[in-house]
Design an enzyme around this catalytic site. Sequence first.
Site, short mmCIF file in Angstrom:
data_model
loop_
_atom_site.label_atom_id
_atom_site.label_comp_id
_atom_site.label_asym_id
_atom_site.label_seq_id
_atom_site.Cartn_x
_atom_site.Cartn_y
_atom_site.Cartn_z
N GLY A 34 20.82 -31.02 -31.87
CA GLY A 34 21.36 -29.79 -31.30
C GLY A 34 21.69 -29.91 -29.82
N ALA A 35 22.31 -31.02 -29.44
CA ALA A 35 22.48 -31.33 -28.03
C ALA A 35 23.83 -30.90 -27.46
CB ALA A 35 22.30 -32.83 -27.81
N GLY A 38 22.89 -25.06 -25.06
CA GLY A 38 21.55 -24.53 -24.87
C GLY A 38 20.53 -25.54 -24.40
N GLY A 40 19.15 -28.02 -25.93
CA GLY A 40 19.44 -29.41 -26.28
C GLY A 40 20.38 -30.07 -25.30
N SER A 162 8.41 -22.04 -31.09
CA SER A 162 8.63 -20.82 -30.30
C SER A 162 7.34 -20.03 -30.27
CB SER A 162 9.74 -19.98 -30.95
OG SER A 162 9.74 -18.65 -30.45
N TYR A 187 13.11 -16.20 -39.26
CA TYR A 187 13.13 -17.08 -38.09
C TYR A 187 11.70 -17.38 -37.64
CZ TYR A 187 13.65 -18.61 -33.26
OH TYR A 187 13.55 -19.31 -32.08
#
Length: 318
Positions: A34-35, A38, A40, A162, A187
């Site tokens: 996920g880079a 955000g 990442g 999280s 989530y």
Amino acid sequence: MTTDSRTNSSKSGGSGWAADRMADQRGRTFVVTGATSGLGLVTARELASHGGRVLLAVRDAARGEGVASSLRHAYPGAEVEVRRVDLLDLDSIRRAAEEIAREESVDVLVNNAGISMVEHAVTAQGAERHFAANHLGHFALTALLEPALRRSPAPRVVTVTSYMHEKGELDLDDVAWSRKYTPIAAYSASKLANAVFGVELARREESASSPITSVLAHPGYSNTPMQSKGTGLIGIAMRVSGMLFAQSQEMGALPQLFAATEPGLVGGSYIGPDGRGGRSGHPQPGQLSAAAQDPELGRRLWERSQQLTGIRWQSTDV
């Protein structure tokens, strides 16, 4: 491994640690999922700027190439490459892992990618999408990269969870969420799965006398693109709250950067912001929920994840 050992960390945590205090990372290879945006993207940028070789493990290869190009331009000599992986597609995960495993070694895997607040949908494996992308995809990728990690002199896996994991509940008999579904509950459950996985991986690697260190990190409340993903009134509230109250994504990425690079962390360490409620601030050791540390839940999640992905961790079965 005891609960106390999970919260041990370098003394520099909680004393204003920032990216400029990161050691030189030359000679080390990092895989960051996920880079392209955000947390990442910030993580990849800081690792590249400190000399690390960074593999951007991303779903959109074209977008990834754009990020890689911009990082090479910003930091001449930076080694940044793209590896395409869709965490909702086991075939894609296998192909990416095979490609990455051709590397001499992987020093650090940062399991950062995630989705949030999506409508209910179920994957081909029968799992709800939050659980599938946030947990199962990373479970599979980590398992398949284990041989490459073991070739490193000091391998580490960073699982990004999280503070919402504290509100999560895992029903491993209904991973499809076929009953009452809400995006925020799904989530939170996926983030609990991340936390349980990180702790269980640490326990199993320790039991197997493995060199791999599994650590966890959470970004607090950070204003990332995830804040714009919600729909309806919830989405509006998330976007407004993110703009008004959340810390920057640069600050939010610090715990996972610390977890990825700080020497001396022990397996099961949990790093998050040092501010009130762990919502903002600089990295420091934190305390996981009781559910995240439950060894029976860890065992059951591990077995269920192997069943759903068809991937077994022979070296860490205990």
